[in-house]
Design a protein around this motif. Sequence first.
Motif, short mmCIF file in Angstrom:
data_model
loop_
_atom_site.label_atom_id
_atom_site.label_comp_id
_atom_site.label_asym_id
_atom_site.label_seq_id
_atom_site.Cartn_x
_atom_site.Cartn_y
_atom_site.Cartn_z
N ASN A 126 0.85 -1.43 0.08
CA ASN A 126 -0.06 -0.10 0.02
C ASN A 126 0.85 1.10 -0.08
O ASN A 126 0.54 2.34 -0.77
N GLN A 127 1.99 1.31 0.96
CA GLN A 127 2.96 2.29 0.69
C GLN A 127 3.61 2.69 -0.72
O GLN A 127 3.76 3.75 -1.08
N HIS A 129 2.66 1.58 -3.23
CA HIS A 129 1.41 2.00 -4.44
C HIS A 129 1.45 3.35 -4.27
O HIS A 129 1.40 4.02 -5.34
#
Length: 159
Positions: A126-127, A129
Amino acid sequence: MEGSFMNISLDKTDRKLLQLLQQDGRKSNAELAEMANISPATCHRRVDRLFKQGVVKSVRAELNPADIDLGALVIVGVVLDRSTPESFAEFEAAIVKLKMIIDCQLVAGEFDYFLKIRVKDMASFNQLHANHLLALPGVRQIRTFFVMKEVKENAPLAF
């Protein structure tokens, strides 16, 4: 020589040496020679030639991703906003700078590229991305696939 269209002639012994190297790149020259039924001097010359011709690109250790805290494998499909040589070149130049991307292929079909990425976990992805993938040049769409099970990974080439 990577990507060249040189017509390299490989005989039965060359093919045997390539298969042995794919199975275990740490074999000594003496072990390779014995297993290929050739002399150590001949084996050394042939393996050296295979490297110089670019048939063998490298020999390196294959790491267990989970043991180095990179247990999550993510496949990302990327669609660019334009299909031009310039947009492809700009995207590719940005991709090669990102060390966490372990593979990138230009493909035909619904996507322009597939990326293979190893991360610690979903939060790490997520980071990545948010901070990197969304900022890649020319990206119109990203589709993410989290790998649930690796059935076959980095298999030797069959020839």
